[in-house]
Scaffold this motif. Structure first.
Motif, PDB file in Angstrom:
ATOM      1  N   GLY A  35       0.819  -1.139  -0.196  1.00 47.28           N
ATOM      2  CA  GLY A  35       0.192  -0.289  -0.034  1.00 47.28           C
ATOM      3  C   GLY A  35       0.744   1.244  -0.099  1.00 47.28           C
ATOM      4  N   PHE A  36       1.808   1.225   0.836  1.00 43.22           N
ATOM      5  CA  PHE A  36       2.839   2.462   0.849  1.00 43.22           C
ATOM      6  C   PHE A  36       3.300   2.688  -0.655  1.00 43.22           C
ATOM      7  N   LEU A  37       3.913   1.604  -1.199  1.00 45.51           N
ATOM      8  CA  LEU A  37       4.613   1.692  -2.661  1.00 45.51           C
ATOM      9  C   LEU A  37       3.623   2.181  -3.407  1.00 45.51           C
ATOM     10  N   LEU A  38       2.205   1.639  -3.613  1.00 46.08           N
ATOM     11  CA  LEU A  38       1.229   2.029  -4.526  1.00 46.08           C
ATOM     12  C   LEU A  38       0.964   3.435  -4.229  1.00 46.08           C
ATOM     13  N   TYR A  39       0.886   3.896  -3.078  1.00 45.95           N
ATOM     14  CA  TYR A  39       0.226   5.253  -2.905  1.00 45.95           C
ATOM     15  C   TYR A  39       1.214   6.245  -3.130  1.00 45.95           C
ATOM     16  N   GLY A  40       2.999   5.946  -3.009  1.00 46.00           N
ATOM     17  CA  GLY A  40       3.849   6.464  -3.509  1.00 46.00           C
ATOM     18  C   GLY A  40       3.891   6.821  -5.036  1.00 46.00           C
ATOM     19  N   MET A  41       3.652   5.808  -5.839  1.00 49.21           N
ATOM     20  CA  MET A  41       3.497   5.517  -7.132  1.00 49.21           C
ATOM     21  C   MET A  41       2.307   6.555  -7.735  1.00 49.21           C
ATOM     22  N   SER A  42       1.248   6.566  -6.796  1.00 52.40           N
ATOM     23  CA  SER A  42       0.035   7.272  -7.410  1.00 52.40           C
ATOM     24  C   SER A  42       0.535   8.757  -7.168  1.00 52.40           C
ATOM     25  N   LEU A  96       7.880  10.180  -2.872  1.00 55.05           N
ATOM     26  CA  LEU A  96       9.190   9.524  -2.647  1.00 55.05           C
ATOM     27  C   LEU A  96       9.202   8.985  -1.223  1.00 55.05           C
ATOM     28  N   VAL A  97       8.855   9.339  -0.217  1.00 55.17           N
ATOM     29  CA  VAL A  97       8.778   9.043   1.201  1.00 55.17           C
ATOM     30  C   VAL A  97       8.104   7.516   1.071  1.00 55.17           C
ATOM     31  N   PHE A  98       6.938   7.495   0.426  1.00 48.47           N
ATOM     32  CA  PHE A  98       6.197   6.250   0.355  1.00 48.47           C
ATOM     33  C   PHE A  98       6.717   5.361  -0.444  1.00 48.47           C
ATOM     34  N   ILE A  99       7.385   5.754  -1.680  1.00 49.56           N
ATOM     35  CA  ILE A  99       8.293   4.555  -2.421  1.00 49.56           C
ATOM     36  C   ILE A  99       9.530   4.111  -1.454  1.00 49.56           C
ATOM     37  N   VAL A 100      10.026   5.161  -1.001  1.00 50.46           N
ATOM     38  CA  VAL A 100      11.258   4.469  -0.239  1.00 50.46           C
ATOM     39  C   VAL A 100      10.976   3.657   0.919  1.00 50.46           C
ATOM     40  N   ALA A 101       9.943   3.909   1.559  1.00 45.96           N
ATOM     41  CA  ALA A 101       9.188   2.870   2.533  1.00 45.96           C
ATOM     42  C   ALA A 101       8.736   1.665   2.013  1.00 45.96           C
ATOM     43  N   GLY A 102       8.072   1.740   1.181  1.00 42.27           N
ATOM     44  CA  GLY A 102       7.797   0.387   0.125  1.00 42.27           C
ATOM     45  C   GLY A 102       9.210  -0.483  -0.074  1.00 42.27           C
ATOM     46  N   VAL A 103      10.241   0.310  -0.784  1.00 46.65           N
ATOM     47  CA  VAL A 103      11.224  -0.500  -1.025  1.00 46.65           C
ATOM     48  C   VAL A 103      12.020  -1.052   0.043  1.00 46.65           C
ATOM     49  N   ALA A 104      12.268  -0.330   1.246  1.00 49.58           N
ATOM     50  CA  ALA A 104      12.638  -0.542   2.419  1.00 49.58           C
ATOM     51  C   ALA A 104      11.995  -1.945   3.044  1.00 49.58           C
ATOM     52  N   PHE A 105      10.809  -1.976   3.043  1.00 48.64           N
ATOM     53  CA  PHE A 105      10.245  -3.240   3.306  1.00 48.64           C
ATOM     54  C   PHE A 105      10.633  -4.537   2.666  1.00 48.64           C
ATOM     55  N   LYS A 106      10.504  -4.085   1.383  1.00 46.29           N
ATOM     56  CA  LYS A 106      11.031  -5.522   0.600  1.00 46.29           C
ATOM     57  C   LYS A 106      12.541  -5.884   0.691  1.00 46.29           C
ATOM     58  N   LEU A 107      13.262  -4.879   0.965  1.00 52.59           N
ATOM     59  CA  LEU A 107      14.743  -5.089   1.443  1.00 52.59           C
ATOM     60  C   LEU A 107      14.930  -5.948   2.692  1.00 52.59           C
ATOM     61  N   GLY A 108      13.899  -5.463   3.622  1.00 58.57           N
ATOM     62  CA  GLY A 108      13.977  -5.975   4.865  1.00 58.57           C
ATOM     63  C   GLY A 108      14.980  -5.075   5.902  1.00 58.57           C
ATOM     64  N   VAL A 109      15.060  -3.703   5.577  1.00 56.74           N
ATOM     65  CA  VAL A 109      15.829  -2.961   6.436  1.00 56.74           C
ATOM     66  C   VAL A 109      15.034  -2.136   7.533  1.00 56.74           C
TER      67      VAL A 109
END
Length: 497
Positions: free
Chosen positions: A172-179, A211-224
């Motif tokens: 949801g974070f990633l999709l919201y950032g993309m939108s 950008l904040v939401f994009i980075v949050a989504g990517v960070a989750f997938k990396l597990g940081v």
């Protein structure tokens, strides 16, 4: 009408999709406990796809297909090739474990693994916000099902639920950032997003918010950290063969979407996202290494190890643009070091979990550090492979992990920026602290009395693959130039397009 180039770009994905469906149907007629026919057909398919991706990558060509929604470039093709090889090793290590625990009653493990790999491919090839998101959802939905594959195990079911809830939130974070970025730029194409932002005509506040939401989504997938909550629980709760599947090849896809979104699409905003990555890297190194010391469960310890290792990957990604200046050599050093790090990390993780899976087949899970007591006396080969992996993760020469850490630190220091040099010093201190919990396991294997006198047995294929895997961790540490050059060339060719 779809042109020939589009079919060429998507050819490996098409082969993988068709064969995943074929294998699912073929498995209906397989009745053996080990699902031998399904297993062999899956490995043959993956071998063909890996060769195909290797040929694509070696050509050095970049193609765009389906209206620029997919891209086939050297970086993506090498990552897909390594992800396929990682999936093959995962299935070789995991099949005996899964068969012993009733996880191969059907062929779901093989078909879901192939659909997860297809999701990885789509994520890596995506040149469009929606395509990247579709690949991400295919991977995560397959992963949720795999974590819950041991239906009669309450721990696995709990881990799957946690993974699902937190994964849905991150998506949801990633999709919201993309939108938000789509609303600001009016396009889903990463190349056009780059041009729109570079024009300087879009309000910076809107872009930063997305950008904040994009980075949050990517960070989750990396597990940081602080988006790491799912990693220890899923690593510990999932069946070990699935833990390896979740912690191996998908990390390459997470790195790829970080490159696609942050570098290919949002490089003009590098000053903003590099600051965010710096905070995430500091937290990951701190939490991963300090929390890892307190663990007695081996899988949970490796989960915190993953968090700290991903912190190093972020250090590589954040050192590309210095003082807002986009310099080709700085970009190459930074992103090739991060790519090298993620590939060697996956290689090391495969071998480490391979040993755990091997020991778990004796009738117990072999999840506690104490379960490795006296392993050297029972099986010197497997103790040596595990020791090599642990030394590599700790960054001790001559293992490949040392060179991976060194390349990231060099990228930071060569920037000449005081804050980056301070980050490098901090990373070294955290690595020294983290070395404690790796060396503790080595001490248990070599100096503690064994809990059982039984020797460790394994099938020929597992022994061969595990030995090659461990040898590569050592060999690439002694001769890292080939893989490092491959990463550098792939990054240069990709950024050049």
């Amino acid at each position: 009408m779809i042109d020939k180039i589009s079919w060429l770009v998507a050819y490996p994905e098409i082969v993988l999709l068709v064969m995943a469906c074929v294998i699912t149907l073929v498995d209906l007629g397989v009745h053996s406990v080990q699902r031998t026919a399904t297993y062999v057909l899956t490995l043959l398919t993956l071998a063909v796809v890996a060769v195909l991706e290797g040929v694509y990558a070696a050509s050095g060509n970049t193609f765009y297909g389906f209206g620029n929604m997919l891209v086939s470039d050297p970086m993506g093709n090498w990552l897909k090739c390594f992800a396929t090889l990682a999936m093959m090793a995962t299935l070789v290590y995991g099949r005996p474990y899964a068969a012993d625990r009733g996880m191969l009653r059907g062929g779901e493990m093989f078909s879901l693994s192939m659909f997860a790999l297809l999701g990885i491919f789509v994520m890596i090839s995506g040149n469009n916000f929606l395509v990247i998101y579709l690949g991400l959802e295919l991977l995560t939905l397959s992963s949720y099902a795999l974590v819950a594959l041991r239906r009669d195990n309450a721990t696995a079911t709990e881990a799957a639920m946690k993974y699902f809830v937190l994964g849905a939130m991150a998506s949801g974070f990633l999709l919201y950032g993309m939108s938000m970025l789509y609303g600001a730029t009016g396009t889903l194409d990463l190349g056009q997003v780059f041009q729109a932002i570079n024009s300087g005509q879009i309000r910076h506040q809107v872009l930063t918010f997305g950008l904040v939401f994009i980075v949050a989504g990517v960070a989750f997938k990396l597990g940081v950290a602080p988006f790491h909550m799912w990693v220890p629980d899923v690593y510990q709760g999932a069946p070990t063969s699935v833990t390896l599947l979740v912690g191996g090849a998908p990390k390459l896809a997470a790195f790829a979407i970080a490159m696609r979104l942050l570098v290919d699409g949002l490089l003009p905003l590098a000053i903003d996202w590099q600051q965010m990555l710096a905070v995430l890297a500091i937290l990951s190194l701190l939490i991963g290494n300090l929390a890892g010391i307190a663990q007695t469960n081996l899988k949970r310890m490796l989960a915190y190890s993953t968090i700290s290792q991903m912190g190093f990957v972020l250090l590589g990604l954040l050192s590309g643009v210095v003082h807002g200046n986009v310099d080709a050599s700085s970009l190459e050093n930074a992103y090739s070091s991060a790519m090298f790090y993620i590939i060697t990390y996956v290689l090391t993780t495969l071998a480490a979990f391979g040993v755990i899976l091997l020991l778990a087949r004796e009738g117990f899970e072999s999840e506690e550090i104490a379960d490795l007591a006296g392993l050297n006396q029972r099986s010197p080969l497997y103790a040596a492979v595990m020791a090599v992996c642990l030394f590599s993760m700790a960054g001790i020469p001559p293992m490949v992990g040392f060179y991976a850490k060194l390349s990231v630190l060099q990228a930071l220091i060569s920037s000449g920026q005081g804050s980056y040099i301070a980050l490098a010093v901090f990373a070294v201190i955290m690595s020294l602290i983290g070395a404690f919990y790796y060396l503790r396991v080595v001490k248990v294997m070599y100096f503690d009395a064994p809990l059982t006198a039984t020797t460790v047995s394994a099938s020929t294929e597992v022994r061969v693959v595990l030995s090659l895997n461990g040898a590569l961790v050592l060999l690439l540490g002694l001769l890292p130039g080939g893989l490092m050059g491959l990463c550098a060339e792939a990054i240069v060719n990709t950024l050049g397009t």
